[in-house]
Write a protein that holds these residues in place. Structure first.
Motif, PDB file in Angstrom:
ATOM      1  N   LEU A   1       0.839  -1.202   0.000  1.00  0.00           N
ATOM      2  CA  LEU A   1       0.000   0.000   0.000  1.00  0.00           C
ATOM      3  C   LEU A   1       0.874   1.252   0.000  1.00  0.00           C
ATOM      4  N   MET A   2       1.910   1.266   0.815  1.00  0.00           N
ATOM      5  CA  MET A   2       2.782   2.430   0.909  1.00  0.00           C
ATOM      6  C   MET A   2       3.482   2.681  -0.428  1.00  0.00           C
ATOM      7  N   HIS A   3       3.910   1.638  -1.106  1.00  0.00           N
ATOM      8  CA  HIS A   3       4.536   1.802  -2.416  1.00  0.00           C
ATOM      9  C   HIS A   3       3.560   2.422  -3.418  1.00  0.00           C
ATOM     10  N   SER A   4       2.317   1.991  -3.385  1.00  0.00           N
ATOM     11  CA  SER A   4       1.330   2.575  -4.297  1.00  0.00           C
ATOM     12  C   SER A   4       1.068   4.040  -3.969  1.00  0.00           C
ATOM     13  N   GLN A   5       1.024   4.364  -2.684  1.00  0.00           N
ATOM     14  CA  GLN A   5       0.838   5.761  -2.306  1.00  0.00           C
ATOM     15  C   GLN A   5       1.954   6.630  -2.881  1.00  0.00           C
ATOM     16  N   VAL A   6       3.197   6.158  -2.768  1.00  0.00           N
ATOM     17  CA  VAL A   6       4.331   6.911  -3.303  1.00  0.00           C
ATOM     18  C   VAL A   6       4.261   6.969  -4.821  1.00  0.00           C
ATOM     19  N   ARG A   7       3.952   5.836  -5.437  1.00  0.00           N
ATOM     20  CA  ARG A   7       3.900   5.794  -6.909  1.00  0.00           C
ATOM     21  C   ARG A   7       2.908   6.808  -7.456  1.00  0.00           C
ATOM     22  N   LEU A   8       1.708   6.821  -6.917  1.00  0.00           N
ATOM     23  CA  LEU A   8       0.693   7.726  -7.437  1.00  0.00           C
ATOM     24  C   LEU A   8       1.014   9.176  -7.103  1.00  0.00           C
ATOM     25  N   GLY A   9       1.650   9.390  -5.944  1.00  0.00           N
ATOM     26  CA  GLY A   9       2.077  10.740  -5.626  1.00  0.00           C
ATOM     27  C   GLY A   9       3.133  11.239  -6.591  1.00  0.00           C
ATOM     28  N   LEU A  10       4.102  10.392  -6.910  1.00  0.00           N
ATOM     29  CA  LEU A  10       5.143  10.780  -7.861  1.00  0.00           C
ATOM     30  C   LEU A  10       4.575  10.938  -9.266  1.00  0.00           C
ATOM     31  N   ARG A  11       3.641  10.071  -9.619  1.00  0.00           N
ATOM     32  CA  ARG A  11       3.028  10.186 -10.957  1.00  0.00           C
ATOM     33  C   ARG A  11       2.375  11.561 -11.120  1.00  0.00           C
ATOM     34  N   ARG A  12       1.710  12.034 -10.080  1.00  0.00           N
ATOM     35  CA  ARG A  12       1.105  13.364 -10.130  1.00  0.00           C
ATOM     36  C   ARG A  12       2.166  14.456 -10.117  1.00  0.00           C
ATOM     37  N   SER A  13       3.149  14.296  -9.228  1.00  0.00           N
ATOM     38  CA  SER A  13       4.166  15.338  -9.087  1.00  0.00           C
ATOM     39  C   SER A  13       4.983  15.505 -10.355  1.00  0.00           C
ATOM     40  N   TRP A  14       5.353  14.402 -10.970  1.00  0.00           N
ATOM     41  CA  TRP A  14       6.267  14.455 -12.109  1.00  0.00           C
ATOM     42  C   TRP A  14       5.554  14.670 -13.443  1.00  0.00           C
ATOM     43  N   GLY A  15       4.309  14.241 -13.551  1.00  0.00           N
ATOM     44  CA  GLY A  15       3.530  14.503 -14.751  1.00  0.00           C
ATOM     45  C   GLY A  15       3.893  13.634 -15.944  1.00  0.00           C
ATOM     46  N   ASP A  16       3.228  13.938 -17.063  1.00  0.00           N
ATOM     47  CA  ASP A  16       3.370  13.113 -18.266  1.00  0.00           C
ATOM     48  C   ASP A  16       4.741  13.242 -18.913  1.00  0.00           C
ATOM     49  N   GLU A  17       5.387  14.391 -18.765  1.00  0.00           N
ATOM     50  CA  GLU A  17       6.695  14.563 -19.403  1.00  0.00           C
ATOM     51  C   GLU A  17       7.705  13.580 -18.831  1.00  0.00           C
ATOM     52  N   HIS A  18       7.728  13.463 -17.516  1.00  0.00           N
ATOM     53  CA  HIS A  18       8.620  12.489 -16.882  1.00  0.00           C
ATOM     54  C   HIS A  18       8.192  11.071 -17.235  1.00  0.00           C
ATOM     55  N   PHE A  19       6.885  10.813 -17.187  1.00  0.00           N
ATOM     56  CA  PHE A  19       6.362   9.483 -17.493  1.00  0.00           C
ATOM     57  C   PHE A  19       6.763   9.048 -18.900  1.00  0.00           C
ATOM     58  N   SER A  20       6.720   9.967 -19.854  1.00  0.00           N
ATOM     59  CA  SER A  20       6.980   9.611 -21.243  1.00  0.00           C
ATOM     60  C   SER A  20       8.421   9.175 -21.476  1.00  0.00           C
ATOM     61  N   ARG A  21       9.331   9.563 -20.592  1.00  0.00           N
ATOM     62  CA  ARG A  21      10.719   9.141 -20.735  1.00  0.00           C
ATOM     63  C   ARG A  21      11.061   7.955 -19.835  1.00  0.00           C
ATOM     64  N   HIS A  22      10.511   7.951 -18.631  1.00  0.00           N
ATOM     65  CA  HIS A  22      10.945   6.986 -17.624  1.00  0.00           C
ATOM     66  C   HIS A  22       9.967   5.843 -17.397  1.00  0.00           C
ATOM     67  N   GLY A  23       8.722   5.961 -17.846  1.00  0.00           N
ATOM     68  CA  GLY A  23       7.725   4.977 -17.482  1.00  0.00           C
ATOM     69  C   GLY A  23       7.161   5.283 -16.108  1.00  0.00           C
ATOM     70  N   ASN A  24       6.509   4.301 -15.500  1.00  0.00           N
ATOM     71  CA  ASN A  24       5.830   4.518 -14.223  1.00  0.00           C
ATOM     72  C   ASN A  24       6.822   4.510 -13.073  1.00  0.00           C
ATOM     73  N   PRO A  25       6.715   5.449 -12.128  1.00  0.00           N
ATOM     74  CA  PRO A  25       7.579   5.389 -10.948  1.00  0.00           C
ATOM     75  C   PRO A  25       7.342   4.099 -10.162  1.00  0.00           C
ATOM     76  N   ILE A  26       8.432   3.476  -9.737  1.00  0.00           N
ATOM     77  CA  ILE A  26       8.361   2.195  -9.019  1.00  0.00           C
ATOM     78  C   ILE A  26       7.499   1.220  -9.836  1.00  0.00           C
ATOM     79  N   SER A  27       7.906   0.977 -11.052  1.00  0.00           N
ATOM     80  CA  SER A  27       7.127   0.130 -11.964  1.00  0.00           C
ATOM     81  C   SER A  27       7.063  -1.300 -11.469  1.00  0.00           C
ATOM     82  N   THR A  28       6.069  -2.032 -11.958  1.00  0.00           N
ATOM     83  CA  THR A  28       5.946  -3.438 -11.574  1.00  0.00           C
ATOM     84  C   THR A  28       7.126  -4.253 -12.089  1.00  0.00           C
TER      85      THR A  28
END
Length: 450
Positions: A216-243
């Motif tokens: 649960l804690m990992h998901s909380q961080v993942r979704l928080g980072l996904r919001r903080s970093w936005g699509d620009e970061h996502f488009s280069r790095h993929g999902n934070p703490i990916s599966t």
């Protein structure tokens, strides 16, 4: 934007504009590798997998690797959905529902959220390949690895955490290794110790339930980072703490101790390596790794972990932040204890260089005053100590009663991880820290991490 309170909904999630931000379903088109995944000589030069790396991967293994690469774009689909739901319910209410379902079963809840029902359908139903007998055999074999193998796993895990691009970026962003290092280390030690207990196998054990709380804690961080970093970061790095990275970590946790022993002469049989992989494969399943990419043989696991390690990347700004903070803390230790601690940096880095290579050891401290400390003779001395440790275990293996000793060693948990927890807990208590209950990110609840 500020983080929400733990008791009320805040921070609506903006719709993602990125076409790869979804969870894979059978039949979905495979996504390409995130652009950041490039082979790095500092990581690719590691030879720990050489003896077990598939020389000619089969068509099935090629398909598994392609699916693994695809999954760098996604997190933990089930728990991420739960966190999003808890955001609207309020994290305090959500946590209460989760804890009751863990303790009493999902059926004890009146009208539970659909997302929580889906999560517990997975938790309450082990995968078809899971065999408790093989799991227990793998657990005992893993605990039977030499101390040198376990130290090597710990060092290589630390390199992945502090240098690897995906993990160091995430851990740096949370600042927990800067603001609360003793708490973070205690949480890690407690979880690893729990994973070595036979009780982990039981759905209602504390070890199982704490793993779900860490998830649960990992998901909380993942979704928080996904919001903080936005699509620009996502488009280069993929999902934070990916599966995929989570799985790669589980595979290296599983196999690096065995591989260290094997590569230093304590040969492992294929069936033993496979049993250890099955032990950690089930842990990965409970931890939220997408079931379709979980390997159940050592050869498949090494195929995936080899790719993850070779493309790990880094160091990052997170590396700089965390290692500078550690160096500053070390510089502030007074008296003889401080002198001894600072003198230990060179031997520790020499050990890092032995297990992970000099380039990664240098990358670890490149932003600190220790960037130029000598690695020799410490790297050579570490090699001699590792060989001696493994040879000692090889001699013990040939003496009568080896199977009984293995059984007794593993009857409660891994003795070395138990000792690690005791030491970490003493250090934490001296600073007023106890068991945290893995609740640090309840206030994040899927909003930006600060």
């Amino acid at each position: 934007m500020t983080a929400p309170s733990a008791s009320g909904p805040r921070c609506p999630r903006p719709p993602s504009a990125h076409p790869y931000d979804y969870a894979y379903r059978p039949g979905s088109a495979l996504r390409p590798p995130p652009p950041r995944l490039r082979r790095d000589p500092s990581w690719a030069a590691l030879s720990v997998f050489d003896a077990w790396r598939p020389a000619q991967p089969s068509a099935r293994q090629h398909a598994l690797l392609e699916l693994f690469i695809d999954h760098y774009w996604q997190g933990d689909a089930l728990m991420d959905a739960v966190v999003e739901r808890f955001r609207t319910l309020g994290m305090r209410t959500g946590r209460r529902l989760l804890d009751q379902a863990l303790d009493e079963g999902i059926e004890s809840l009146t009208a539970p959220p659909a997302e929580l029902v889906a999560l517990f359908a997975s938790l309450d139903r082990p995968p078809h390949w899971h065999d408790p007998v093989i799991w227990e055999r793998g657990r005992r074999l893993w605990i039977d690895c030499s101390l040198a193998g376990k130290v090597g796993m710990g060092i290589q895990d630390a390199i992945g955490t502090f240098v690897g691009e995906e993990v160091s970026s995430a851990t740096g962003a949370t600042k927990r290794f800067v603001n609360a290092p003793l708490v973070r280390n205690l949480e890690t030690a407690q979880w690893f110790h729990a994973a070595t207990k036979p009780g982990f196998l039981h759905r209602h054990s504390r070890e199982f339930k704490d793993t779900v709380r860490v998830r649960l804690m990992h998901s909380q961080v993942r979704l928080g980072l996904r919001r903080s970093w936005g699509d620009e970061h996502f488009s280069r790095h993929g999902n934070p703490i990916s599966t995929s990275t989570t799985l790669g970590a589980a595979v290296t946790f599983a196999l690096l101790p065995m591989l260290t022993d094997h590569n230093h002469g304590r040969r492992a049989r294929t069936e033993d390596m496979d049993a250890v992989m099955r032990y950690w494969a089930y842990i990965a399943y409970v931890f939220g790794v997408a079931p379709e990419i979980i390997p159940t043989t050592a050869a498949d696991g090494i195929l995936l972990a080899d790719y993850m390690v070779a493309t790990a990347g880094g160091p990052t700004a997170g590396t700089t932040m965390m290692t500078r903070a550690a160096a500053d803390n070390l510089a502030a230790v007074p008296g003889t204890v401080g002198l001894l601690a600072r003198a230990a940096v060179a031997p520790v880095l020499g050990a890092v260089a032995y297990y992970s290579g000099a380039p990664l050891a240098r990358a670890l401290v490149s932003a600190t005053p220790y960037r130029d400390v000598p690695l020799q003779p410490w790297t050579t001395l570490t090699g001699l100590a590792v060989h001696a440790c493994v040879k000692y275990r090889m001699v013990l293996d040939k003496l009568p009663g080896a199977a009984l000793r293995r059984s007794l060693r593993a009857r409660h948990s891994d003795p070395w991880w138990a000792l690690n927890v005791q030491i970490t807990r003493i250090l934490a208590r001296r600073s007023g820290v106890g068991h945290t209950g893995y609740r640090h990110h309840d206030a994040t609840a899927g909003c930006p991490v600060h």
